[in-house]
Each structure stands twice: as C-alpha cells, then as structure tokens.
Motif scaffolding. Structure first.
Motif, PDB file in Angstrom:
ATOM      1  N   VAL A  89       0.982  -1.226   0.085  1.00  0.00           N
ATOM      2  CA  VAL A  89      -0.017  -0.068  -0.144  1.00  0.00           C
ATOM      3  C   VAL A  89       0.947   1.222   0.047  1.00  0.00           C
ATOM      4  N   THR A  90       0.412   2.434  -0.362  1.00  0.00           N
ATOM      5  CA  THR A  90       1.016   3.509  -0.281  1.00  0.00           C
ATOM      6  C   THR A  90       1.440   4.203   1.077  1.00  0.00           C
ATOM      7  N   ASP A  92       1.063   7.134   2.346  1.00  0.00           N
ATOM      8  CA  ASP A  92       0.056   7.792   2.742  1.00  0.00           C
ATOM      9  C   ASP A  92      -0.919   7.031   3.612  1.00  0.00           C
ATOM     10  N   THR A  93      -1.499   5.844   2.856  1.00  0.00           N
ATOM     11  CA  THR A  93      -2.489   5.209   3.307  1.00  0.00           C
ATOM     12  C   THR A  93      -2.101   4.300   4.631  1.00  0.00           C
ATOM     13  N   LYS A  96      -1.978   6.927   7.656  1.00  0.00           N
ATOM     14  CA  LYS A  96      -3.439   6.880   7.898  1.00  0.00           C
ATOM     15  C   LYS A  96      -3.899   5.901   9.068  1.00  0.00           C
ATOM     16  N   VAL A  97      -3.446   4.711   8.365  1.00  0.00           N
ATOM     17  CA  VAL A  97      -4.066   3.540   9.321  1.00  0.00           C
ATOM     18  C   VAL A  97      -3.201   3.571  10.641  1.00  0.00           C
TER      19      VAL A  97
END
Length: 636
Positions: A89-90, A92-93, A96-97
């Motif tokens: 996943v990126t 940024d993702t 956020k998680v």
C-alpha cells in the motif's frame, strides 16, 4: 504378573497425584471459619463493596473490558503493519492507518488510566467503611470473646479480608481480571479455532493442570502458614509494641528487661522464619512444576504454527498474528485459572471475615422473656445472687460456686479475699459482662436477663483496677463522649468531687489539656493516684445508681488507700456501691462484708461481726492492721 502391573499403575497414579498437589494436612486449630462457596463469597463481596462505594465496582468492570481490548489491539498491530507491507500500500495509506490505530490506543489507555485512579480513590472509601464495620463488631462482641485466644486469632485472620488486593478487594480485582481474561479467551479462541480447534483443547488442559498446582499450594499457604502463624503474629505485635510503649519504658530500663524481651522476640521470629522457609520450599516446587508445563505448552504451539507456515501456506503476517493470539489465549487461560486460585485464597480470607462479622453473640431468648425490657425505670436497686456458679468458657474448673448474696439498695458492700478468690468475676457477672453458668441474678426480684443488656449497662459506673486514660482532652476522658454531648460544667463538678480539680486547674488549658504525648507533644501524664481520681470523676460524671470499684486503689500505699476510701465513702452517698479489694481498708465503713476463698463465700457480716467471729477475716485484718496504724498505735 497382573498384580505387579496393577501395583505399578497405582504407583504411577500416586506419583501423578503428588505432582499436581502439594500434599498437606488441611487441619486448623482454634475456631473454624464457616465455609462459603467461591461464587457465594463473590456475590457477598460485590454487594458489600457496592453498598460502601459503587464507583469501585464500576471502575473494575471498565478496567477489565478495556484491558482486554488494549491487549488485542497490541496483538493485531504487527499483523496490520505486515499486511500493509505485503500488499504494497502507499505510504499515505499506511500513515493514516497507523495514526487511526494510535488514536484508538490513546483513547483506550486514557479511559483505562482514569478508571484506575477512580478505582483507587473509591477503594479508600470502601476500606474505611470496612474498617468501621470491623471496629463496630470488635467493640460490641461479647466481652468473653475478648478473653478467648482462639477468638483473638479469628480477629487477626479476619483482618486480611480488608487489606488491598486481599479478601474483598481481591475478589473484586480478581473478578475484573477474570472479565478481561474471558474477553481475550473468547475473541482469541474464536480466531484460533478457525485453523485448529485441538490447539484450544490442549491449552485448556495444560492451563487446568497449572491451576490445580497453584490452587493446592495456595491453600497450603493459607492453612499451614498464614493461619498457623496468627498467634505468632499477635505475639510479635505485642512484644514490638511493648518495646515502644511509654507505659513499659521505666520497667524495661530499671529491671534490665531489654535482653529478655529481645530474646523472646527472636524466639518468636525463629518459629516464623522456619515456617517461612517451609512455605518458600513449597512455592519453589510449585513454580518448577508450572514452568515445566508452560515450556511444554509453548514448544507444542510453536511446532504447530511452524508446520502451518511450511505446509499450509500461512502468510508471515498471519503467522505473527496467530503467535500473538495463541500466546494471549494461553496467558489469558492460565491467568484466569490463576485468578480463580487467588480468588479461592480470597474466599478463605473472606470466610474468616464473615465468620467474625456473623459471629453469633449471646442473644436473649425472647420466648422466655429475656431482653424484652428496654426501660428499667427503678429508683432503688437491690441485687440478689441465687445459687450462682460460673466457669469460664472452655474450662472445667468453677471460678465461683453456689454463690448466694443480697446487695441491698443504697448499701455499701465490700468484697474481700486474696488474689484469685473470684472477687472480680463476681463484678463481671453482676454487670453482665458474663452470664452465670448456673443459677440466676435478680434485680428487685426480677431476673436481670429480662432487661436489654445495653439498658442494663447504664445503671453501672465502674472503676476498674487497671485504669486506662486516652489521648484525649481531660474533659473527654471524663465524659467519654464528643464535645457536643459533653456538659463541661458537670465535668468540673466531677473533678471537684474526686479531688482532682486542683491538679487540673494548674495546667494552662485546664480541662482542655491533652493527656499523653501521643498526639500532642505538650500532653501530660498522670500519676497512679491521679489516674484513680480521674477514673472516679469519670464514674461520678455518669451519675449512675450503682458504683463498682474493683481494686481502684491498688497502686496506693495502705495509709493513702485508707484516706482515698474515706473520700469514696463521701462520694457514694445515696448510691449502691460495691468495693472489691484484697486489702481491708475499704471494709470498716461498709454496711456488709463478704469474704471469698476459692470461689465461695466463707464469711459474711459487718466489720465488727467478722472481727468477733475470730475467723479468716480477723486473721487477715490483723496481718494488714500494722499498715493502718497511726503514730499512737491505733488503727486508722
């Protein structure tokens, strides 16, 4: 051959039994606690705690649930991070998680911390409430119980139930832990069951064996160490407190008792340390057995999970997750059983507490008309002993035997005899601190058992041989009541009548002067004679109809004692008075004298009658008379 196989099998089973138990005799001397079930005691502890402060129970529930979720979040974080990496996943993702997970952890942690603070603050209130109930029971239990060593051991044992993390607190806190364990076991167990339900069965069985080992050792400790050491703890406390007590300071120094007291204290502690050593060995064996089972459990689980990775295609992130879930399930299951063991320990402590608090006091038989009258309402008080005999509980020998005696209203009775003749026991029966073993005592022709005991107590103003003063102001040592219930003018009148007013008025704060230096460095102590006058003022303040003076002048010399009794004679005018003494200075102004020997009345009459009878009273009086002669050789 079959016989030998049977013998071998029997030995194997016996070895397994011994492995999973700390073999011990479960016998306890003294008063046995009434046994209640674990669930019954749990309900009792929760109800009692809820009554005293319900915030403690609420805090325990919140902490139990949040602790489980906090641990589960910790288990799933590595799985989440590895899964994000595996799925590429990126950034940024991923950030956020992780921020979302961090916020959840922070919120759970803050709520849990707040619950902990609330719980500790609430427990202080619960503890004060428990101590209040405990003290109230101690103050109101039958007097005879306070002279029974077995009952005193029960009191000592019952105190443990009030301590933090023990007894009642332990039940509630263990209950919170078990709630947390159950949440973890259910959630982790459901996840583990997906890959292999047998893993759960193995964990449960091993955890149960650990529980049995711990439970057996814990029960051995409670019965054979803590309970067995109850009397040792009392003795230890007595000697350590005696060494610090100002009352004993002069005797210890003047009679060089330091070495004796220290050696006695060491002997007591030698017994304690031997018990500690034995208890320690039990726990070393317990830990060794449990460690072996935990090692076997962990090895088995790692083998299963590694097999799943190599042969069943389990991903690394799932492997890490299941390592955490299995470890958490195993820990939660073991902790749940361990908490049950500790709860069983708390159960035994709570059994002692409930046995003490529920102790059946001597209650009047209402059907026989006992204790029904709460208002005596008499102006004259005549007491009659009818064939009264008494022996102390647990003893075979009678202290008093077949006593027949009348104490007429408004009269002064002297009870004399050598030490141990039964004089003090007579007053205990008269004031109903004890009840007769045989016979009865009448008040104006009515059995005293008809009267409510607390109401009956109010007619007596006793002055005992061992006079205790309290670290209170002078006025409170006389009224024995709080300031709003004390008449200070009456306090001064009592001081004047007892002859202590001149001494007290010399102090700067007069009747507000604090006695003893326990709370006030400027507090004062009183001499033996002054303490006796204070005790007399205490009795006079109560203005009760019957005065009982039990060896009140024992600390005085013979001439000072004679003068004090002459003053007593003036103080007790118009009241019924009983003077107890082994010295005879109190007898000449009394209306009647009874002489005791070996628990029986051997002579009875006035001073003149007994002198003329030429019996044991006359012999004792002549022996003591030399101490009562003035300079001209006349008896004072």
């Amino acid at each position: 051959m079959k016989v030998k196989e049977g013998m071998y099998m029997k030995k194997i089973l016996e070895a397994i039994k011994n492995f999973f138990s700390a073999s011990h005799e479960r016998e306890r001397k003294g008063i046995q606690a009434t046994k209640h079930g674990m669930f019954n005691n749990f309900v009792y502890a929760v109800k009692l705690t809820w009554q005293l402060n319900n915030q403690f129970i609420i805090a325990m529930i919140v902490m139990g649930v949040l602790s489980a979720f906090y641990m589960l979040i910790g288990i799933y974080i590595p799985k989440i991070v590895l899964a994000l990496v595996e799925n590429k996943v990126t950034t940024d993702t991923m950030i956020k998680v992780l921020v979302a997970v961090g916020i959840i952890i922070l919120v759970v942690k803050l709520i849990n911390t707040k619950a902990q603070y609330v719980g500790e603050y609430a427990w202080d209130k619960v503890y004060k409430g428990l101590v209040s109930k405990y003290l109230r029971k101690s103050f109101t239990t039958d007097f005879k119980n306070m002279e029974n060593p077995d009952f005193l051991d029960l009191i000592e044992r019952s105190k443990h139930a009030m301590y933090n993390y023990q007894g009642i607190s332990g039940y509630c806190r263990r209950g919170s832990n078990i709630l947390s364990n159950i949440v973890l076991v259910v959630i982790a167990g459901a996840a583990i069951a997906v890959i292999n339900p047998l893993i759960i069965l193995v964990l449960v069985v091993i955890s149960y064996f650990i529980y049995k080992i711990l439970d057996s050792t814990m029960e051995w400790t409670k019965i054979n160490f803590r309970d067995a050491m109850s009397s040792n703890f009392r003795k230890n406390y007595y000697f350590s407190s005696t060494a610090r007590d100002f009352k004993y300071a002069k005797d210890i120094r003047l009679f060089k008792m330091q070495d004796f007291i220290e050696q006695t204290w060491k002997d007591i502690n030698t017994v304690y340390y031997a018990a500690c050593k034995k208890n320690h060995r039990k726990w070393v064996m317990c830990e060794a057995k449990m460690s072996f089972l935990r090692l076997f459990q962990n090895l088995l689980l790692y083998v299963v999970l590694i097999y799943m990775v190599l042969n069943k295609g389990m991903s690394i992130s799932d492997f890490v997750l299941y390592i955490g879930l299995v470890a958490s399930f195993s820990t939660a299951m073991t902790d749940m059983f361990c908490n049950m063991v500790w709860m069983n320990m708390n159960r035994m402590e709570l059994d002692d507490f409930r046995t003490f608090m529920d102790w059946n006091e001597d209650k009047p038989d209402i059907e026989k008309g006992q204790g029904v009258s709460k208002n005596i309402g008499l102006k004259q008080f005549e007491f009659k002993f009818e064939n009264v005999s008494f022996k102390y509980p647990g003893h075979e020998k009678y202290v008093l035997k077949n006593i027949n005696l009348t104490i007429e209203a408004g009269s002064k009775l002297a009870v004399v005899g050598i030490n141990g003749a039964g004089k003090t026991t007579l007053t205990k029966l008269l004031m109903r601190l004890y009840e007769p073993t045989e016979g009865r005592i009448l008040l104006n022709g009515v059995d005293v058992k008809k009267y409510d005991r607390d109401t009956y107590f109010k007619i007596f103003a006793p002055v005992f041989q061992n006079i205790e003063i309290f670290a209170f102001p002078v006025w409170q040592n006389i009224s024995m009541k709080p300031e709003n219930e004390t008449d200070k003018n009456r306090t001064m009148e009592a001081l004047e009548r007892s002859g202590l007013d001149e001494k007290i008025n010399k102090y700067e704060n007069k009747i507000d002067t604090m006695l003893l230096r326990i709370f006030d460095p400027n507090g004062v102590d009183l001499s033996g004679g002054e303490r006796q006058r204070l005790a007399m003022a205490r009795a006079l303040y109560q203005n009760r109809e019957v005065l009982v003076l039990d060896e009140p002048t024992a600390a005085l010399d013979a001439l000072a004692e004679d003068r004090m009794y002459q003053e007593f004679n003036q103080m007790v005018k118009g009241k019924t008075a009983i003077f107890i003494s082994h010295r005879l200075s109190s007898t000449r102004f009394c209306d009647k004298i009874v002489m005791f020997e070996d628990g029986r009345i051997i002579e009875e009459g006035t001073h003149e009658q007994l002198i003329n009878a030429n019996g044991k009273y006359r012999n004792m009086f002549q022996v003591q008379a030399q101490y009562y002669k003035d300079k001209e050789g006349e008896v004072c």
